[in-house]
Design an enzyme around this catalytic site. Structure first.
Site, PDB file in Angstrom:
ATOM      1  N   LYS A 260       4.773   7.914   8.821  1.00 37.05           N
ATOM      2  CA  LYS A 260       4.061   7.529  10.137  1.00 37.05           C
ATOM      3  C   LYS A 260       4.791   7.760  11.418  1.00 37.05           C
ATOM      4  O   LYS A 260       4.581   8.710  11.973  1.00 37.05           O
ATOM      5  CB  LYS A 260       3.589   6.359  10.029  1.00 37.05           C
ATOM      6  CG  LYS A 260       2.423   6.056   9.119  1.00 37.05           C
ATOM      7  CD  LYS A 260       1.804   4.672   8.956  1.00 37.05           C
ATOM      8  CE  LYS A 260       0.559   4.723   8.054  1.00 37.05           C
ATOM      9  NZ  LYS A 260       0.766   4.237   7.115  1.00 37.05           N
TER      10      LYS A 260
ATOM     11  N   TYR B 202       0.862  -1.219  -0.061  1.00 35.09           N
ATOM     12  CA  TYR B 202       0.133   0.050   0.048  1.00 35.09           C
ATOM     13  C   TYR B 202       0.839   1.216   0.021  1.00 35.09           C
ATOM     14  O   TYR B 202       1.574   1.136   0.592  1.00 35.09           O
ATOM     15  CB  TYR B 202      -0.876  -0.142   1.317  1.00 35.09           C
ATOM     16  CG  TYR B 202      -1.979   1.142   1.395  1.00 35.09           C
ATOM     17  CD1 TYR B 202      -2.866   1.400   0.465  1.00 35.09           C
ATOM     18  CD2 TYR B 202      -1.679   2.395   2.244  1.00 35.09           C
ATOM     19  CE1 TYR B 202      -3.627   2.609   0.688  1.00 35.09           C
ATOM     20  CE2 TYR B 202      -2.330   3.341   2.316  1.00 35.09           C
ATOM     21  CZ  TYR B 202      -3.372   3.441   1.474  1.00 35.09           C
ATOM     22  OH  TYR B 202      -4.229   4.529   1.469  1.00 35.09           O
TER      23      TYR B 202
ATOM     24  N   ASP C 158       9.465   2.343   0.112  1.00 32.20           N
ATOM     25  CA  ASP C 158       8.316   3.175   0.778  1.00 32.20           C
ATOM     26  C   ASP C 158       8.435   2.703   2.213  1.00 32.20           C
ATOM     27  O   ASP C 158       7.989   1.624   2.656  1.00 32.20           O
ATOM     28  CB  ASP C 158       7.139   2.765   0.264  1.00 32.20           C
ATOM     29  CG  ASP C 158       5.877   3.333   0.902  1.00 32.20           C
ATOM     30  OD1 ASP C 158       6.201   4.282   1.943  1.00 32.20           O
ATOM     31  OD2 ASP C 158       4.837   3.184   0.463  1.00 32.20           O
TER      32      ASP C 158
END
Ligand SMILES: *Cc1c(COP(=O)(O)O)cnc(C)c1O
Length: 424
Positions: free
Chosen positions: A260, A138, A232
């Site tokens: 995050k 994702y 990522d």
């Protein structure tokens, strides 16, 4: 006030009552009124031990003292200037210090914005069109990566979003995770590859670890073919080590995205990379990227404080979390084995996930094959017992520095009851 009342109100004014799909679960989610350390409290005053932790953002726990102090201090000096600040340079130096593959870094607001920029950079650099992504990874909710994606889109069974353009997604080639032959074949058959984007540890299909040589081979093949490799690290950055998965595995990517755990709970993300690529960003270069809130002083102060705290704690933090994770997952594994429940537990650093299947979970297919109804049953029992994990098989359980041994023992008791509920 009750959760049920608030949900019936929110549904009237917010699509499905939530501002991000995976937050919804049946019959309705709880509404949080405050958080502290390892805990959330809902509007009915029920306390939860939090293992969602902002989908991994809250590595240091909710309302971590150092970060709250830094942000409070900045609040008294202003919230948005839209001019450069010294703090942005300080933050960039800290990021570069932790990630040796990065020469320069541009700050953005979300992980999705970072991957969108990374992909545009790869295209601008190579003057090619296609990108390769891996099934179940994702990278945010934009067209070129929302193809066979994990997280909420896997949870809701959306493999290509309606409203997304075929013209965009047809330029995204999808390869099986952990399948280097499939990858090599795709490279051999396509001359128009602008970049390869991958989660170095797949944390959006449950947790899936890269097999032994997968990342090394990816690096080798992309290098041989002059194709930029994008790591990522939106989840793994600062979570698996101060320098992310690339430090953990000793591999350098050409472009890196992070978000995050970068600021422990504020809105900020970053895209960094080799000088000759990242310098293509405008205004100096011709790859356009811009944002009003990018590098805003509030988020930047949080990120500086977060990285400084992490760097100060270093081994103490990561080895504690790893030890907790090992103890926890070993006990969980024993429990499920004793109950004769077919299961797999994947874990690394401060993340784990359990799958109800007897086959090892190594990619999208094997994760999809696990019994997610059992997972939902387990989730509901955990919730009743005051344990909040992300409400989906395709997310990950995140430990934070705020969890105590006592929290983990309570959580194990709850898992014991939850596994019994799955067995019956
Ligand atoms: C969460 C996530 C994103 C998207 O980040 P947002 O801030 O939600 O846009 C991108 N990549 C990975 C690996 C993620 O886990």
């Amino acid at each position: 006030m009750t959760n049920s009342k608030l949900f019936s109100d929110s549904k009237k004014v917010i699509p499905s009552g939530v501002n991000s799909p995976v937050r919804y679960f049946e019959p309705y989610p709880f509404f949080t009124k405050k958080s502290n350390g390892a805990y959330l409290w809902d509007v009915e005053n029920k306390k939860y031990i939090d293992f969602c932790n902002g989908y991994g953002a809250l590595l240091l726990g909710h309302r971590r003292k150092e970060i709250i102090n830094a942000v409070s201090n900045q609040l008294s000096k202003g919230t948005l200037y839209c001019t450069p600040t010294e703090a942005e340079t300080e933050l960039s130096k800290l990021i570069i210090g932790n990630f040796p593959s990065i020469d320069k870094v541009r700050l953005v607001n979300t992980g999705g914005e970072a991957t969108m920029t990374a992909i545009r950079l790869a295209r601008g650099f190579t003057k090619k069109k296609k990108i390769i992504k891996f099934e179940g990874c994702y990278h945010g909710a934009h067209d070129s990566v929302l193809v066979k994606a994990g997280s909420g889109s896997a949870h809701n069974g959306i493999s290509v979003s309606e409203g997304g353009l075929d013209e965009v997604s047809k330029n995204t080639l999808v390869v099986q995770y952990n399948n280097i032959e499939d990858f090599q074949k795709t490279i051999n058959q396509n001359k128009d590859i602008a970049g390869v984007i991958v989660e170095p540890i797949l944390a959006n299909m449950g947790l899936i670890l890269p097999e032994k040589n997968f990342l090394y081979d990816l690096r080798k093949i992309t290098k041989e073919n002059n194709i930029p490799l994008i790591f990522d690290e939106v989840v793994t950055g600062f979570r698996v080590s101060p320098g992310g998965a690339q430090e953990h595995f000793g591999i350098k990517s050409d472009i890196t995205t992070m978000a995050k755990a970068l600021s422990n709970g504020f809105t900020i993300a970053a895209v960094g990379g080799r000088k000759e690529i990242i310098d293509l960003l405008s205004p100096g270069g011709k790859v356009y990227q811009a944002s009003t809130f990018a590098g805003n002083p509030i988020s930047v102060s949080a990120a500086i404080s977060s990285i400084k705290t992490i760097n100060k704690l270093k081994n103490k933090l990561y080895s504690k979390l790893e030890r907790f994770n090992l103890l926890f997952t070993t006990a969980l594994d024993d429990m499920a084995t004793d109950m004769h429940i077919a299961h797999q537990i994947n874990f690394t650093a401060s993340m784990f996930q359990i799958f109800f299947t007897n086959k090892p979970v190594i990619n999208y297919e094997t994760s999809k094959k696990a019994d997610s109804k059992k997972f939902q049953k387990m989730f509901r029992t955990l919730l009743k017992k005051g344990i909040f994990i992300a409400p989906s098989q395709f997310e990950v359980v995140f430990l934070s520095d705020a969890h105590t041994e006592n929290d983990l023992n309570k959580t194990l008791d709850a898992y014991d009851a939850a596994l019994k509920s799955v067995k019956n």
